[in-house]
Design an enzyme around this catalytic site. Structure first.
Site, short mmCIF file in Angstrom:
data_model
loop_
_atom_site.label_atom_id
_atom_site.label_comp_id
_atom_site.label_asym_id
_atom_site.label_seq_id
_atom_site.Cartn_x
_atom_site.Cartn_y
_atom_site.Cartn_z
N ASP A 222 0.84 -1.19 0.00
CA ASP A 222 0.00 0.00 0.00
C ASP A 222 0.89 1.25 0.00
OD1 ASP A 222 -2.24 1.91 0.95
OD2 ASP A 222 -3.27 -0.03 0.89
N HIS A 262 -3.52 5.80 3.78
CA HIS A 262 -4.28 4.62 3.38
C HIS A 262 -3.68 3.33 3.94
CE1 HIS A 262 -6.02 1.70 0.43
NE2 HIS A 262 -7.03 2.56 0.37
N SER A 437 -11.26 -1.01 -0.18
CA SER A 437 -9.95 -1.01 0.49
C SER A 437 -10.08 -1.39 1.95
CB SER A 437 -9.30 0.38 0.40
OG SER A 437 -8.89 0.66 -0.91
#
Length: 508
Positions: A222, A262, A437
């Site tokens: 990520d 994220h 996600s």
């Protein structure tokens, strides 16, 4: 083969812009077991398309699977009668594969030699003053930036090329931060944990089996991780962090950090604790490996492949990727297929988000058949409007027999909580986000619980392990939507407590 390769290269030249093209070149490793596995999987796909119940996906009892494996490995003839089963694990057991990690890696590295030692590659390194050529043995692939003329000459100058793919740009799927005050009452009143942790059966699993993921390692590819977050402290070491550039090379001296936010949010859902008094992670005793493949949310296919290769080399148990390149076409390319297959053959599950562009959309690598692909649900078990999913089509493949093409299948495989999911963000904070996600790390964490609660890692052959895990997770879901697999829920929303219960009952 020559026509296929020529068509690929002509398409890249015609559709590309600029004087040079960054491409991923995949080499032919010869006739070996990976080719056979991919070919026979088409028959499993046909069987799965006819599922009317998720329970059809459950594997056979452990004793039967072991007998099948033993009988297949003792068979001298390469001709095998495929089983009357919908279990991918049983299909693989029937093949009686004998290759080890060492033999798979040796064949792949040998196939890369003609490319890496070619005049084209040497000239590229010289022109770029010693630049490294990113290459990945698990995909038998390398990344080169070539002029149109070099690209056109490539098949003549380098023997053994199997495929050429554009090294596409990839961005994070869009996610939305949710105002806590706007969360449904049922979510706000969940005082013990983030609602998804309870919904997938994690809290109950901790109590029933004493399993929290200990001894299992999950790689999250990520934007990175904030290792100093109170809920992630001690979950990762400096040796389990890496960053990669757009050509698939490791960035030397990269410090452990999150280049965005994220990655930390996804890591929190996999492995976060309860520093806030609120459990946020599905498997809070799991170890993490974090690879930066989308720095600040942007990267390339090569960066993702490099991260997957690194995770395989770290001997992780699960790879979790909340990312993907949007594809508006139902057709699927083979860019990631070989890498995912290699991971699966080594016992590593590859969990990928389907994407956040809504119904009838998907992205790579989530649209690859061998990826374990995840859609999103809300706290009332409704499919999230943004969650992707569609019928996928493989019209052309170097791996699948021509008489099995076109090959049609559905994605996602399963769904998990992805709306209003509370998790960690950098600087010790917490936020609730929407996105597939957020659903994906629930599944990665659930697999860690399954592995820590059973003897699957020690008693199931590596070749079969990832497929067995998928059979158990898929076969134990809470069935939602249409009968069988659909584009919104897959086979249904995961329930890890049920998955472990089925695994125990079946002898795993």
């Amino acid at each position: 083969m020559e026509r296929h390769l020529r068509n690929q290269i002509e398409r890249i030249i015609d559709e590309g812009q600029g004087k040079a093209h960054s491409v991923i070149i995949q080499m032919d490793t010869g006739k070996e077991e990976t080719e056979e596995l991919i070919s026979i999987a088409s028959q499993a796909i046909i069987g799965r398309n006819m599922f009317l119940s998720a329970r059809d996906a459950l594997p056979p009892p452990a004793e039967k699977l072991q007998r099948t494996t033993k009988a297949s490995r003792g068979r001298k003839s390469r001709r095998r009668r495929l089983p009357d089963t919908k279990s991918m694990a049983e299909f693989v057991a029937t093949m009686g594969f004998k290759a080890t990690r060492k033999t798979i890696e040796r064949a792949a590295r040998r196939s890369l030699i003609p490319l890496l030692e070619s005049d084209i590659a040497k000239r590229l390194v010289s022109d770029r003053k010693g630049a490294r050529i990113g290459h990945f043995w698990s995909a038998a692939s390398a990344v080169l930036e070539l002029s149109k003329d070099d690209l056109a000459r490539l098949p003549k100058d380098v023997p053994g090329i199997r495929d050429v793919f554009v090294n596409r740009p990839v961005t994070l799927p869009p996610v939305v931060r949710v105002d806590p005050a706007s969360l449904p009452r049922t979510v706000q009143e969940n005082k013990t944990s983030a609602w998804g942790v309870e919904a997938v059966g994690a809290l109950a699993t901790w109590g029933a089996y004493g399993a929290k993921g200990s001894g299992v390692k999950v790689a999250v590819l990520d934007t990175g991780i904030d290792a100093d977050h109170p809920d992630l402290q001690g979950r990762i070491t400096t040796n389990d962090f890496a960053e990669f550039d757009s050509d698939g090379n490791t960035v030397d001296g990269a410090a452990v950090r999150d280049t965005g936010r994220h990655g930390t949010h996804c890591c929190g859902t996999v492995a976060g604790g309860n520093a806030s008094g609120h459990w946020i992670g599905v498997a809070p005793e799991v170890s993490l490996a974090a690879g930066v493949v989308l720095p600040r949310g942007r990267g390339t296919d090569a960066q993702i492949l490099a991260g997957m290769q690194w995770a395989i080399d770290r001997d992780v148990d699960v790879i979790s990727m909340s990312l993907g390149g949007l594809s508006m076409s139902p057709e699927v390319l083979d860019t990631y297929t070989r890498m995912i297959i290699t991971a699966n053959r080594l016992g590593i599950s590859v969990v990928v988000a389907i994407g956040n562009e809504g119904s009838q959309t998907s992205g790579a690598p989530g649209n690859d058949y061998f990826a374990f692909t995840v859609g999103a649900t809300d706290a009332e078990d409704r499919a999230a409007g943004f969650s992707g999913g569609r019928t996928q089509v493989i019209n052309e493949s170097r791996y699948i027999r021509s008489d099995a093409l076109p090959l049609v299948y559905s994605k996602p495989d399963v769904s998990a909580p992805g709306v209003g999911v509370k998790s960690a963000v950098p600087r010790g904070r917490y936020e609730a986000w929407n996105g597939t996600s957020m659903a994906t790390p629930h599944v990665a964490g659930a697999i860690a619980l399954l592995l820590s609660a059973t003897d699957i890692r020690s008693n199931v052959a590596a070749n079969e392990r990832a497929y067995l895990i998928q059979d158990l997770i898929m076969g134990s879901v809470e069935e939602l939507g249409e009968a069988g697999q659909d584009h919104r829920f897959g086979l249904g929303r995961i329930n890890i407590l049920k998955a472990i219960g089925f695994a125990k009952e079946l002898g795993y």
